[in-house]
Design a protein around this motif. Structure first.
Motif, mmCIF file in Angstrom:
data_model
loop_
_atom_site.group_PDB
_atom_site.id
_atom_site.type_symbol
_atom_site.label_atom_id
_atom_site.label_comp_id
_atom_site.label_asym_id
_atom_site.label_seq_id
_atom_site.Cartn_x
_atom_site.Cartn_y
_atom_site.Cartn_z
ATOM 1 N N GLU A 72 -40.168 82.950 33.411
ATOM 2 C CA GLU A 72 -39.753 83.254 32.057
ATOM 3 C C GLU A 72 -38.241 83.447 32.062
ATOM 4 N N LYS A 73 -37.572 82.845 31.094
ATOM 5 C CA LYS A 73 -36.111 82.864 30.908
ATOM 6 C C LYS A 73 -35.374 81.826 31.743
ATOM 7 N N ASP A 74 -36.062 81.083 32.630
ATOM 8 C CA ASP A 74 -35.418 79.970 33.323
ATOM 9 C C ASP A 74 -35.111 78.874 32.308
ATOM 10 N N VAL A 75 -34.110 78.046 32.624
ATOM 11 C CA VAL A 75 -33.702 76.954 31.743
ATOM 12 C C VAL A 75 -33.725 75.648 32.529
ATOM 13 N N VAL A 76 -34.494 74.681 32.027
ATOM 14 C CA VAL A 76 -34.557 73.341 32.610
ATOM 15 C C VAL A 76 -33.864 72.404 31.634
ATOM 16 N N THR A 77 -32.922 71.601 32.142
ATOM 17 C CA THR A 77 -32.235 70.630 31.295
ATOM 18 C C THR A 77 -32.542 69.222 31.785
ATOM 19 N N LEU A 78 -32.715 68.330 30.839
ATOM 20 C CA LEU A 78 -32.922 66.913 31.107
ATOM 21 C C LEU A 78 -31.812 66.180 30.360
ATOM 22 N N ASP A 79 -30.753 65.842 31.085
ATOM 23 C CA ASP A 79 -29.575 65.204 30.491
ATOM 24 C C ASP A 79 -29.603 63.712 30.765
ATOM 25 N N PHE A 80 -29.487 62.902 29.709
ATOM 26 C CA PHE A 80 -29.350 61.465 29.900
ATOM 27 C C PHE A 80 -27.872 61.140 29.784
ATOM 28 N N VAL A 81 -27.285 60.770 30.917
ATOM 29 C CA VAL A 81 -25.860 60.466 30.971
ATOM 30 C C VAL A 81 -25.627 59.439 32.076
ATOM 31 N N ASP A 82 -24.737 58.500 31.828
ATOM 32 C CA ASP A 82 -24.396 57.456 32.804
ATOM 33 C C ASP A 82 -25.637 56.705 33.297
ATOM 34 N N GLY A 83 -26.579 56.442 32.387
ATOM 35 C CA GLY A 83 -27.748 55.632 32.721
ATOM 36 C C GLY A 83 -28.808 56.325 33.547
ATOM 37 N N ALA A 84 -28.743 57.658 33.650
ATOM 38 C CA ALA A 84 -29.734 58.382 34.446
ATOM 39 C C ALA A 84 -30.116 59.690 33.755
ATOM 40 N N THR A 85 -31.325 60.149 34.045
ATOM 41 C CA THR A 85 -31.792 61.451 33.576
ATOM 42 C C THR A 85 -31.484 62.441 34.679
ATOM 43 N N LYS A 86 -30.575 63.355 34.399
ATOM 44 C CA LYS A 86 -30.165 64.349 35.390
ATOM 45 C C LYS A 86 -30.892 65.659 35.094
ATOM 46 N N VAL A 87 -31.545 66.191 36.128
ATOM 47 C CA VAL A 87 -32.357 67.391 35.981
ATOM 48 C C VAL A 87 -31.560 68.601 36.443
ATOM 49 N N GLY A 88 -31.527 69.622 35.589
ATOM 50 C CA GLY A 88 -30.865 70.868 35.939
ATOM 51 C C GLY A 88 -31.846 72.023 35.847
ATOM 52 N N TRP A 89 -31.601 73.044 36.640
ATOM 53 C CA TRP A 89 -32.444 74.244 36.621
ATOM 54 C C TRP A 89 -31.520 75.443 36.716
ATOM 55 N N ASN A 90 -31.461 76.218 35.660
ATOM 56 C CA ASN A 90 -30.588 77.385 35.586
ATOM 57 C C ASN A 90 -29.136 77.034 35.913
ATOM 58 N N GLY A 91 -28.686 75.887 35.399
ATOM 59 C CA GLY A 91 -27.303 75.467 35.552
ATOM 60 C C GLY A 91 -26.983 74.743 36.851
ATOM 61 N N GLU A 92 -27.977 74.558 37.695
ATOM 62 C CA GLU A 92 -27.777 73.910 38.987
ATOM 63 C C GLU A 92 -28.414 72.518 38.970
ATOM 64 N N SER A 93 -27.675 71.508 39.422
ATOM 65 C CA SER A 93 -28.203 70.150 39.472
ATOM 66 C C SER A 93 -29.312 70.054 40.514
ATOM 67 N N LYS A 94 -30.430 69.441 40.122
ATOM 68 C CA LYS A 94 -31.573 69.309 41.023
ATOM 69 C C LYS A 94 -31.925 67.862 41.332
ATOM 70 N N GLY A 95 -31.161 66.926 40.792
ATOM 71 C CA GLY A 95 -31.429 65.518 41.078
ATOM 72 C C GLY A 95 -31.379 64.692 39.813
ATOM 73 N N GLY A 96 -31.603 63.408 39.997
ATOM 74 C CA GLY A 96 -31.559 62.504 38.863
ATOM 75 C C GLY A 96 -32.526 61.353 39.035
ATOM 76 N N VAL A 97 -32.836 60.727 37.908
ATOM 77 C CA VAL A 97 -33.746 59.590 37.880
ATOM 78 C C VAL A 97 -33.050 58.482 37.102
ATOM 79 N N ALA A 98 -32.815 57.353 37.754
ATOM 80 C CA ALA A 98 -32.081 56.250 37.140
ATOM 81 C C ALA A 98 -32.912 55.527 36.087
ATOM 82 N N GLY A 99 -32.205 54.984 35.112
ATOM 83 C CA GLY A 99 -32.817 54.077 34.158
ATOM 84 C C GLY A 99 -33.007 54.605 32.753
ATOM 85 N N GLU A 100 -32.535 53.818 31.801
ATOM 86 C CA GLU A 100 -32.727 54.160 30.392
ATOM 87 C C GLU A 100 -34.182 54.010 29.961
ATOM 88 N N PRO A 101 -34.925 52.993 30.435
ATOM 89 C CA PRO A 101 -36.335 52.897 30.029
ATOM 90 C C PRO A 101 -37.127 54.169 30.373
#
Length: 186
Positions: free
Chosen positions: A131-160
């Motif tokens: 509870e209170k954690d924040v997950v972000t799914l950012d689409f930038v530079d052709g990839a979905t970048k995953v963040g967790w509480n402000g920390e980058s956790k990886g990315g997944v390539a591709g607009e589709p």
């Protein structure tokens, strides 16, 4: 005394403009920066499952949009999940997997299965989201970048893949109709 009062009032006014909305007890920023570009809050709502409030979802775009085509036409974009309850990473990953399957045609889902598996692996590595954690799914530079509480956790390539992911919340068969309406500013 006047100077102190002026500083306090200025601080109070600044504080009011920094937060665009409060949804489910979560204060949301009116603007965020993704990939060096300022995004505005398009909309936000609460995801419920049965009687439980699960998370506050918020959608940020370069300019506001009221439909799926408008959302997908804009990049970068962010979908933010502010957790309202603790979930195992397995529960979060399963919910995303179910959402992908429900919101996308089988052929579309099959086309992005390797990317979906990659996102699920990233999510499962969280172990637990509290509870209170924040997950972000950012689409930038052709990839979905995953963040967790402000920390980058990886990315997944591709607009589709990102299009398939966004359909979970704002597609024709969203995970929750009133959440879709809220994310699209309705």
């Amino acid at each position: 005394m006047k100077t102190s009062l002026t500083i306090i009032l200025a601080g109070a006014l600044w504080g009011m403009t920094a937060t665009a909305a409060e949804v489910g007890g979560v204060a949301l920023d009116d603007k965020v920066s993704v990939g060096g570009q300022e995004l505005v809050l398009n909309g936000a709502g609460i995801r419920t499952r049965a009687i439980f409030k699960v998370y506050v979802a918020s959608l940020y775009l370069p300019q506001k949009s009221a439909d799926l085509q408008g959302v997908l036409a804009k990049s970068p974009r962010r979908l933010q999940l502010n957790l309202l309850r603790t979930l195992s990473a397995e529960q979060l990953a399963d919910a995303l997997n179910d959402g992908l399957a429900e919101a996308n045609a089988p052929a579309d889902l099959a086309a992005v299965k390797p990317q979906a598996d990659q996102l699920l692996a990233i999510m499962k590595a969280f172990k637990e989201v509290k509870e209170k954690d924040v997950v972000t799914l950012d689409f930038v530079d052709g990839a979905t970048k995953v963040g967790w509480n402000g920390e980058s956790k990886g990315g997944v390539a591709g607009e589709p893949f990102n299009r398939a992911l966004m359909r979970i919340w704002v597609g024709d068969k969203p995970v929750q109709a009133d959440l879709k309406k809220a994310l699209l500013g309705g």
